[in-house]
Motif scaffolding. Structure first.
Motif, PDB file in Angstrom:
ATOM      1  N   ARG A  25      18.655  62.614  27.731  1.00 24.19           N
ATOM      2  CA  ARG A  25      18.730  64.069  27.863  1.00 24.19           C
ATOM      3  C   ARG A  25      18.443  64.481  29.306  1.00 24.19           C
ATOM      4  O   ARG A  25      17.584  63.919  29.972  1.00 24.19           O
ATOM      5  CB  ARG A  25      17.709  64.741  26.940  1.00 24.19           C
ATOM      6  CG  ARG A  25      17.844  66.263  26.886  1.00 24.19           C
ATOM      7  CD  ARG A  25      16.906  66.867  25.844  1.00 24.19           C
ATOM      8  NE  ARG A  25      17.111  68.301  25.749  1.00 24.19           N
ATOM      9  CZ  ARG A  25      16.570  69.200  26.548  1.00 24.19           C
ATOM     10  NH1 ARG A  25      15.749  68.817  27.524  1.00 24.19           N
ATOM     11  NH2 ARG A  25      16.804  70.489  26.382  1.00 24.19           N
ATOM     12  N   GLU A  28      17.662  71.164  31.812  1.00 22.45           N
ATOM     13  CA  GLU A  28      17.981  72.062  32.929  1.00 22.45           C
ATOM     14  C   GLU A  28      16.735  72.449  33.714  1.00 22.45           C
ATOM     15  O   GLU A  28      16.730  72.416  34.949  1.00 22.45           O
ATOM     16  CB  GLU A  28      18.686  73.314  32.405  1.00 22.45           C
ATOM     17  CG  GLU A  28      20.121  73.103  31.985  1.00 22.45           C
ATOM     18  CD  GLU A  28      20.789  74.408  31.583  1.00 22.45           C
ATOM     19  OE1 GLU A  28      20.194  75.489  31.809  1.00 22.45           O
ATOM     20  OE2 GLU A  28      21.915  74.354  31.040  1.00 22.45           O
ATOM     21  N   ARG A  43      22.956  74.054  36.228  1.00 20.06           N
ATOM     22  CA  ARG A  43      24.010  74.142  35.214  1.00 20.06           C
ATOM     23  C   ARG A  43      25.383  73.930  35.842  1.00 20.06           C
ATOM     24  O   ARG A  43      26.246  73.271  35.260  1.00 20.06           O
ATOM     25  CB  ARG A  43      23.938  75.501  34.510  1.00 20.06           C
ATOM     26  CG  ARG A  43      24.722  75.563  33.204  1.00 20.06           C
ATOM     27  CD  ARG A  43      24.473  76.873  32.460  1.00 20.06           C
ATOM     28  NE  ARG A  43      23.066  77.030  32.135  1.00 20.06           N
ATOM     29  CZ  ARG A  43      22.303  78.042  32.573  1.00 20.06           C
ATOM     30  NH1 ARG A  43      22.828  78.976  33.362  1.00 20.06           N
ATOM     31  NH2 ARG A  43      21.038  78.120  32.237  1.00 20.06           N
ATOM     32  N   LEU A  46      25.790  70.257  36.420  1.00 22.56           N
ATOM     33  CA  LEU A  46      26.032  69.562  35.158  1.00 22.56           C
ATOM     34  C   LEU A  46      27.445  69.814  34.649  1.00 22.56           C
ATOM     35  O   LEU A  46      28.077  68.917  34.078  1.00 22.56           O
ATOM     36  CB  LEU A  46      24.993  70.001  34.121  1.00 22.56           C
ATOM     37  CG  LEU A  46      23.560  69.521  34.381  1.00 22.56           C
ATOM     38  CD1 LEU A  46      22.580  70.203  33.447  1.00 22.56           C
ATOM     39  CD2 LEU A  46      23.466  68.006  34.266  1.00 22.56           C
ATOM     40  N   MET A  47      27.946  71.007  34.880  1.00 21.12           N
ATOM     41  CA  MET A  47      29.333  71.297  34.491  1.00 21.12           C
ATOM     42  C   MET A  47      30.306  70.465  35.316  1.00 21.12           C
ATOM     43  O   MET A  47      31.338  70.009  34.814  1.00 21.12           O
ATOM     44  CB  MET A  47      29.609  72.794  34.643  1.00 21.12           C
ATOM     45  CG  MET A  47      28.912  73.649  33.597  1.00 21.12           C
ATOM     46  SD  MET A  47      29.052  75.439  33.907  1.00 21.12           S
ATOM     47  CE  MET A  47      30.802  75.670  33.658  1.00 21.12           C
ATOM     48  N   GLN A  50      30.172  67.120  33.846  1.00 20.76           N
ATOM     49  CA  GLN A  50      30.883  67.130  32.568  1.00 20.76           C
ATOM     50  C   GLN A  50      32.387  66.976  32.799  1.00 20.76           C
ATOM     51  O   GLN A  50      33.061  66.216  32.092  1.00 20.76           O
ATOM     52  CB  GLN A  50      30.600  68.441  31.818  1.00 20.76           C
ATOM     53  CG  GLN A  50      31.258  68.524  30.444  1.00 20.76           C
ATOM     54  CD  GLN A  50      31.005  69.871  29.787  1.00 20.76           C
ATOM     55  OE1 GLN A  50      30.878  70.896  30.459  1.00 20.76           O
ATOM     56  NE2 GLN A  50      30.912  69.876  28.471  1.00 20.76           N
ATOM     57  N   VAL A  55      28.489  63.642  31.664  1.00 19.72           N
ATOM     58  CA  VAL A  55      27.533  64.290  30.771  1.00 19.72           C
ATOM     59  C   VAL A  55      28.293  65.112  29.740  1.00 19.72           C
ATOM     60  O   VAL A  55      29.462  65.432  29.917  1.00 19.72           O
ATOM     61  CB  VAL A  55      26.532  65.187  31.539  1.00 19.72           C
ATOM     62  CG1 VAL A  55      25.796  64.407  32.598  1.00 19.72           C
ATOM     63  CG2 VAL A  55      27.224  66.397  32.144  1.00 19.72           C
ATOM     64  N   GLU A  56      27.590  65.404  28.661  1.00 22.00           N
ATOM     65  CA  GLU A  56      28.150  66.255  27.615  1.00 22.00           C
ATOM     66  C   GLU A  56      27.087  67.238  27.182  1.00 22.00           C
ATOM     67  O   GLU A  56      25.891  66.978  27.339  1.00 22.00           O
ATOM     68  CB  GLU A  56      28.607  65.406  26.420  1.00 22.00           C
ATOM     69  CG  GLU A  56      27.479  64.637  25.758  1.00 22.00           C
ATOM     70  CD  GLU A  56      27.955  63.735  24.638  1.00 22.00           C
ATOM     71  OE1 GLU A  56      29.170  63.673  24.409  1.00 22.00           O
ATOM     72  OE2 GLU A  56      27.100  63.090  23.995  1.00 22.00           O
ATOM     73  N   VAL A  57      27.536  68.362  26.667  1.00 24.21           N
ATOM     74  CA  VAL A  57      26.590  69.359  26.162  1.00 24.21           C
ATOM     75  C   VAL A  57      26.663  69.326  24.643  1.00 24.21           C
ATOM     76  O   VAL A  57      27.744  69.291  24.053  1.00 24.21           O
ATOM     77  CB  VAL A  57      26.901  70.770  26.723  1.00 24.21           C
ATOM     78  CG1 VAL A  57      28.271  71.267  26.297  1.00 24.21           C
ATOM     79  CG2 VAL A  57      25.809  71.754  26.343  1.00 24.21           C
ATOM     80  N   TRP A  63      21.981  69.144  27.521  1.00 23.24           N
ATOM     81  CA  TRP A  63      22.856  68.217  28.235  1.00 23.24           C
ATOM     82  C   TRP A  63      22.376  66.772  28.073  1.00 23.24           C
ATOM     83  O   TRP A  63      21.182  66.509  28.126  1.00 23.24           O
ATOM     84  CB  TRP A  63      22.869  68.556  29.724  1.00 23.24           C
ATOM     85  CG  TRP A  63      23.408  69.912  30.038  1.00 23.24           C
ATOM     86  CD1 TRP A  63      22.708  71.080  30.134  1.00 23.24           C
ATOM     87  CD2 TRP A  63      24.770  70.251  30.302  1.00 23.24           C
ATOM     88  NE1 TRP A  63      23.539  72.124  30.447  1.00 23.24           N
ATOM     89  CE2 TRP A  63      24.819  71.638  30.558  1.00 23.24           C
ATOM     90  CE3 TRP A  63      25.958  69.515  30.357  1.00 23.24           C
ATOM     91  CZ2 TRP A  63      26.001  72.306  30.859  1.00 23.24           C
ATOM     92  CZ3 TRP A  63      27.139  70.184  30.658  1.00 23.24           C
ATOM     93  CH2 TRP A  63      27.148  71.562  30.904  1.00 23.24           C
ATOM     94  N   TYR A  64      23.352  65.865  27.906  1.00 23.03           N
ATOM     95  CA  TYR A  64      23.027  64.450  27.721  1.00 23.03           C
ATOM     96  C   TYR A  64      24.007  63.583  28.516  1.00 23.03           C
ATOM     97  O   TYR A  64      25.186  63.950  28.676  1.00 23.03           O
ATOM     98  CB  TYR A  64      23.127  64.050  26.243  1.00 23.03           C
ATOM     99  CG  TYR A  64      22.039  64.653  25.382  1.00 23.03           C
ATOM    100  CD1 TYR A  64      20.908  63.931  25.045  1.00 23.03           C
ATOM    101  CD2 TYR A  64      22.143  65.967  24.937  1.00 23.03           C
ATOM    102  CE1 TYR A  64      19.899  64.495  24.267  1.00 23.03           C
ATOM    103  CE2 TYR A  64      21.143  66.547  24.163  1.00 23.03           C
ATOM    104  CZ  TYR A  64      20.029  65.802  23.832  1.00 23.03           C
ATOM    105  OH  TYR A  64      19.034  66.362  23.073  1.00 23.03           O
TER     106      TYR A  64
END
Length: 232
Positions: A25, A28, A43, A46-47, A50, A55-57, A63-64
């Motif tokens: 995990r 944020e 964020r 992280l996007m 992604q 990573v995935e939400v 988020w992981y």
């Protein structure tokens, strides 16, 4: 204060060093505190990750780090074989106007750093350098775009190796790198490409297939037991 790109880069480097594991995990607030930035900037980073597939939400969880499937693992290794063998096969033209000895010297320096990390106790540095050799090779041959691509591809296969319990030995990887550089130094680029294909194949073959099957089973169970989304 870190930028969005720097945060994303640090996460990828931590994956390459096997310090971030699949399924881990990424909070944020924890990341915001670590980097001294706002959660909004975290964020956005992280996007970006992604979009790059790292990573995935998960709904209502956060988020992981992704857990690659067997199919995604095979695809990542296939992409590396195509890119890295092609890079070496066309390296003759790329080396024109570049001192070959300077390229070889930089690669040998990298291998010395790998060997020092293997002899030492820093597993994270060892993992990072073994993966980074492939990025360094692309950079030495003047391929900035491919070096960025290979950083992502090697990070993906690092996640795969972590998830599926790779048994590939670090010293074997370093020895493979040495043989590839020796072939480049002799101008035997087709042979270097063949050695690279063998090397990537050896890394893929070292994955524990029983661990892969177990991971697939866990993923199917998680999907099967997911709560129903009722339209009410």
């Amino acid at each position: 204060m870190a930028t969005q790109t720097e945060i994303a880069q640090r996460v990828v480097e931590s994956i390459l060093a096997q310090k971030l594991a699949p399924g881990e995990r990424l909070g944020e607030q924890e990341l915001a505190d670590l980097f001294g930035v706002s959660r909004t900037l975290v964020r956005e980073a992280l996007m970006q990750l992604q979009a790059r597939g790292f990573v995935e939400v998960r709904t209502r969880k956060g988020w992981y780090v992704v857990e690659p499937s067997v199919e995604e693992a095979r695809d990542a290794f296939a992409a590396r074989r195509a890119v890295e063998s092609g890079l070496l096969r066309q390296a003759g033209g790329e080396l024109e106007g570049k001192p070959l000895q300077a390229v070889v010297r930089r690669l040998r320096q990298h291998i010395q750093e790998e060997q020092a990390a293997i002899d030492g106790a820093d597993a994270a540095t060892r993992a990072f350098l073994l993966a980074d050799f492939h990025v360094c090779l692309a950079e030495c041959l003047g391929h900035k775009l491919l070096s960025d691509m290979l950083r992502d591809l090697t990070a993906r296969t690092t996640l795969v190796a972590t998830l599926y319990q790779s048994t590939h030995d670090a010293r074997a990887s370093c020895a493979d790198h040495e043989r590839i550089v020796e072939a480049i130094e002799r101008g035997q680029l087709e042979h270097a490409a063949a050695l690279m294909l063998d090397h990537i194949g050896n890394v893929e073959d070292a994955l524990d297939h029983s661990a892969a099957e177990s991971a697939d089973a866990r993923a199917k169970l998680r999907a099967s037991l997911a709560p129903l989304r009722m339209g009410r």
